[in-house]
Design a protein around this motif. Sequence first.
Motif, PDB file in Angstrom:
ATOM      1  N   PRO A 262       0.709  -1.391  -0.113  1.00 15.46           N
ATOM      2  CA  PRO A 262       0.191  -0.028   0.136  1.00 15.46           C
ATOM      3  C   PRO A 262       0.820   1.059  -0.047  1.00 15.46           C
ATOM      4  O   PRO A 262       0.671   2.245  -0.713  1.00 15.46           O
ATOM      5  CB  PRO A 262      -0.695  -0.155   1.387  1.00 15.46           C
ATOM      6  CG  PRO A 262      -0.899  -1.478   1.615  1.00 15.46           C
ATOM      7  CD  PRO A 262       0.297  -1.956   1.209  1.00 15.46           C
ATOM      8  N   ALA A 263       1.973   1.142   0.599  1.00 11.39           N
ATOM      9  CA  ALA A 263       2.712   2.494   0.652  1.00 11.39           C
ATOM     10  C   ALA A 263       3.476   2.729  -0.486  1.00 11.39           C
ATOM     11  O   ALA A 263       3.420   4.055  -0.960  1.00 11.39           O
ATOM     12  CB  ALA A 263       3.945   2.340   1.801  1.00 11.39           C
ATOM     13  N   ALA A 264       3.803   1.751  -1.312  1.00 12.23           N
ATOM     14  CA  ALA A 264       4.398   1.852  -2.722  1.00 12.23           C
ATOM     15  C   ALA A 264       3.316   2.211  -3.555  1.00 12.23           C
ATOM     16  O   ALA A 264       3.539   3.200  -4.473  1.00 12.23           O
ATOM     17  CB  ALA A 264       5.059   0.700  -3.074  1.00 12.23           C
ATOM     18  N   CYS A 265       2.249   1.894  -3.636  1.00 10.78           N
ATOM     19  CA  CYS A 265       1.011   2.222  -4.381  1.00 10.78           C
ATOM     20  C   CYS A 265       0.674   3.755  -4.282  1.00 10.78           C
ATOM     21  O   CYS A 265       0.778   4.245  -5.245  1.00 10.78           O
ATOM     22  CB  CYS A 265      -0.155   1.518  -4.136  1.00 10.78           C
ATOM     23  SG  CYS A 265       0.141  -0.317  -4.889  1.00 10.78           S
ATOM     24  N   ASP A 295      -2.102  -4.688  -7.393  1.00 13.32           N
ATOM     25  CA  ASP A 295      -2.372  -3.219  -7.166  1.00 13.32           C
ATOM     26  C   ASP A 295      -1.004  -2.410  -7.831  1.00 13.32           C
ATOM     27  O   ASP A 295      -1.057  -1.241  -8.334  1.00 13.32           O
ATOM     28  CB  ASP A 295      -2.386  -2.715  -5.764  1.00 13.32           C
ATOM     29  CG  ASP A 295      -3.746  -3.264  -5.224  1.00 13.32           C
ATOM     30  OD1 ASP A 295      -4.808  -3.621  -6.057  1.00 13.32           O
ATOM     31  OD2 ASP A 295      -4.068  -3.262  -3.847  1.00 13.32           O
ATOM     32  N   LEU A 296       0.037  -2.971  -7.406  1.00 13.72           N
ATOM     33  CA  LEU A 296       1.563  -2.274  -8.029  1.00 13.72           C
ATOM     34  C   LEU A 296       1.309  -2.357  -9.338  1.00 13.72           C
ATOM     35  O   LEU A 296       1.872  -1.362 -10.194  1.00 13.72           O
ATOM     36  CB  LEU A 296       2.660  -3.174  -7.404  1.00 13.72           C
ATOM     37  CG  LEU A 296       2.848  -3.235  -5.932  1.00 13.72           C
ATOM     38  CD1 LEU A 296       4.004  -4.134  -5.651  1.00 13.72           C
ATOM     39  CD2 LEU A 296       3.268  -1.951  -5.481  1.00 13.72           C
ATOM     40  N   ALA A 297       0.800  -3.599 -10.069  1.00 11.13           N
ATOM     41  CA  ALA A 297       0.894  -3.741 -11.717  1.00 11.13           C
ATOM     42  C   ALA A 297      -0.016  -2.443 -11.931  1.00 11.13           C
ATOM     43  O   ALA A 297       0.161  -1.683 -13.226  1.00 11.13           O
ATOM     44  CB  ALA A 297       0.443  -4.901 -12.152  1.00 11.13           C
ATOM     45  N   LYS A 298      -1.300  -2.303 -11.451  1.00  6.95           N
ATOM     46  CA  LYS A 298      -2.046  -1.260 -11.794  1.00  6.95           C
ATOM     47  C   LYS A 298      -1.457   0.228 -11.815  1.00  6.95           C
ATOM     48  O   LYS A 298      -1.716   0.925 -12.875  1.00  6.95           O
ATOM     49  CB  LYS A 298      -3.303  -1.347 -11.181  1.00  6.95           C
ATOM     50  CG  LYS A 298      -4.437  -0.466 -11.424  1.00  6.95           C
ATOM     51  CD  LYS A 298      -5.622  -0.612 -10.507  1.00  6.95           C
ATOM     52  CE  LYS A 298      -6.711   0.494 -11.000  1.00  6.95           C
ATOM     53  NZ  LYS A 298      -8.116   0.303 -10.209  1.00  6.95           N
ATOM     54  N   VAL A 299      -0.802   0.475 -10.680  1.00  7.09           N
ATOM     55  CA  VAL A 299      -0.140   1.421 -10.618  1.00  7.09           C
ATOM     56  C   VAL A 299       0.691   1.867 -11.815  1.00  7.09           C
ATOM     57  O   VAL A 299       1.201   3.142 -12.402  1.00  7.09           O
ATOM     58  CB  VAL A 299       0.458   1.857  -9.228  1.00  7.09           C
ATOM     59  CG1 VAL A 299       1.328   3.264  -9.003  1.00  7.09           C
ATOM     60  CG2 VAL A 299      -0.780   1.822  -8.120  1.00  7.09           C
ATOM     61  N   TRP A 407      -6.761  -2.928   1.603  1.00  6.76           N
ATOM     62  CA  TRP A 407      -5.873  -3.227   2.563  1.00  6.76           C
ATOM     63  C   TRP A 407      -6.319  -2.228   3.704  1.00  6.76           C
ATOM     64  O   TRP A 407      -6.885  -1.000   3.167  1.00  6.76           O
ATOM     65  CB  TRP A 407      -4.425  -2.726   2.057  1.00  6.76           C
ATOM     66  CG  TRP A 407      -3.330  -2.721   3.472  1.00  6.76           C
ATOM     67  CD1 TRP A 407      -2.776  -3.711   3.797  1.00  6.76           C
ATOM     68  CD2 TRP A 407      -3.173  -1.374   3.870  1.00  6.76           C
ATOM     69  NE1 TRP A 407      -1.927  -3.286   4.740  1.00  6.76           N
ATOM     70  CE2 TRP A 407      -2.057  -1.923   4.950  1.00  6.76           C
ATOM     71  CE3 TRP A 407      -3.337  -0.190   3.944  1.00  6.76           C
ATOM     72  CZ2 TRP A 407      -1.580  -1.107   5.895  1.00  6.76           C
ATOM     73  CZ3 TRP A 407      -2.588   0.534   4.661  1.00  6.76           C
ATOM     74  CH2 TRP A 407      -1.960   0.376   5.724  1.00  6.76           C
ATOM     75  N   ALA A 408      -6.207  -2.446   4.896  1.00  8.53           N
ATOM     76  CA  ALA A 408      -6.536  -1.528   6.026  1.00  8.53           C
ATOM     77  C   ALA A 408      -5.360  -1.653   7.133  1.00  8.53           C
ATOM     78  O   ALA A 408      -4.739  -2.752   7.250  1.00  8.53           O
ATOM     79  CB  ALA A 408      -7.940  -1.746   6.687  1.00  8.53           C
ATOM     80  N   PRO A 409      -5.114  -0.671   7.749  1.00  6.23           N
ATOM     81  CA  PRO A 409      -3.834  -0.721   8.951  1.00  6.23           C
ATOM     82  C   PRO A 409      -4.308  -1.662  10.082  1.00  6.23           C
ATOM     83  O   PRO A 409      -3.164  -2.194  10.538  1.00  6.23           O
ATOM     84  CB  PRO A 409      -3.703   0.646   9.275  1.00  6.23           C
ATOM     85  CG  PRO A 409      -5.155   1.264   8.985  1.00  6.23           C
ATOM     86  CD  PRO A 409      -5.451   0.680   7.691  1.00  6.23           C
ATOM     87  N   VAL A 410      -5.395  -1.717  10.396  1.00  2.72           N
ATOM     88  CA  VAL A 410      -5.810  -2.539  11.568  1.00  2.72           C
ATOM     89  C   VAL A 410      -6.842  -3.537  11.270  1.00  2.72           C
ATOM     90  O   VAL A 410      -7.467  -3.444  10.342  1.00  2.72           O
ATOM     91  CB  VAL A 410      -6.330  -1.612  12.751  1.00  2.72           C
ATOM     92  CG1 VAL A 410      -5.325  -0.769  13.146  1.00  2.72           C
ATOM     93  CG2 VAL A 410      -7.636  -1.008  12.225  1.00  2.72           C
TER      94      VAL A 410
END
Length: 526
Positions: A262-265, A295-299, A407-410
């Motif tokens: 998520p951070a990289a996206c 998600d990385l591929a989409k970005v 994705w969610a942090p918690v």
Amino acid sequence: MWRALAFLALLAIAAFGATWIADRPGTVTIVWNGYEVATSLAIALIGVLIAAIVIGFIWAVVRGIITLPEALVRGSKERRRAKGFSALSRGMVAVGSGDPLAARRHASDAERLLGAEPLALLLKAQAAQISGDREAAEHAFQRMVNDPETRVLGLRGLFVEARRREDDVAARAYASEAARLAPSVTWANEAVLEAQCADGDWSGAVETVERRASLGLIEKGLARRQRAVLLTAAAQTREAGEPEAATQRALDAVKLAPDLVPAACIAGRLLARRGDLRKAAKIVEAAWRANPHPDLAKVYLGLRVGDSVRDRLARAETLAKISTWHPEARLAMAQAALEAQEFGKAREALAPLLAERPTVRTCLAMAKIEEAEHGAGTGRAREWLAKAAHAPRDPMWIADGIASERWAPVSPVTGHLDAFVWKAPTELLEGPSSDDVTGDLVDKDDRSQPALAPALQGSEMPAPVPAPVAAPAKPAEPQPVNGAAMVSKPSAPATGPMAPGAVTPVVFPPPKGSDSTSENKARLVG
């Protein structure tokens, strides 16, 4: 052995002294009140020794008589204390064995015999807890809070009771006070961190993690990971309204955990938005090497707005080479080739994934290729759609049995930080053992088809479904799966990262019964 040697040495010294005195005789004369007594030195020494023994005996008797009342009181206290600790021990055993009557009886005896002993108060509170007397338990814990020695223990008890009655405000107050009084208390720090995450106070949560790391409560690697997750959550909430602040937090998260998807996206999207394509591509490629993700591929494929389909295909080939043709890279390659009308290249990319049991996304990708090349509703497209209904599910974000598209942090169940992991859900429905497509469409009960649409929402390559086999709309309120791998979704908090609308869990409805079999067959055949 040393004691024997010491005794022999003292005996030798005494014998030497006696011999020395015997070799040097003398006379001792005592004159007192007109009397004169003369005797030898040896007799005089023996008389002095006897007199000392008599005087010591008389002093011991007198001292015993003087201290007799105090000794009696002290003995009574010691016996009372021994009985109290015996009752305390039996009470702890009763609590552990789940005997509320014996626990309360021993707790009363321990409190009567020991008074305000901390362990007696703890036993009383635990006996009240297993008896279901919450009011008595809270009263005992409150008495502990009033004592400086047991204040933190009492706060923990009050915290647990507040959690049981679902009083989040009081629970947070008790945890905050315990963390202030004893910064190294683990449960208080975890409760404060959980409350901050539920409120969306990501800055305060980062400070809590840093404090725990400085105190040595968590490992440095885990602290870096948690800080990265919290910074990613902060960037996620600010991405739309505060892009600059979100970019900085996302970049900080990438530095702490380069493999955090998520951070990289977020960093890739924001950097591409402001024109820094080289840095955005570098960040996404680094995360892709560690963890290929759709998600990385989409970005990555959409870094430059206005790119042609050929450019997107070239970017997909780059991802495939970086990850040595990972399955996610093949799916991204197939999507890009389909958009470029390169049907042969799309099939070539998916061919290795079809060797065993292709997943849902792979089957839908093949169905979409068939529809784009030969038209919607063709036999091959329907065949792949039928296979998708029985295919294994693709990986998703899963935390504590809850599957989510995002994705969610918690965790939405426990509130634990960094609980979501990318993995395939446990298979609850088995696919067909044969490749008889006609049998799947006509003769067999297509009971797993209703689960197809929810499982594929938000997927990278959704396939348009023809009217006869239109997937049901996404339910307004998902229902949990009957199985060990999925648990019931708890009510989401009103605020915070898991508020309604923040993360939509993907769940799979139970298979339909025989009453809907004929209807499904009619829809599929028609």
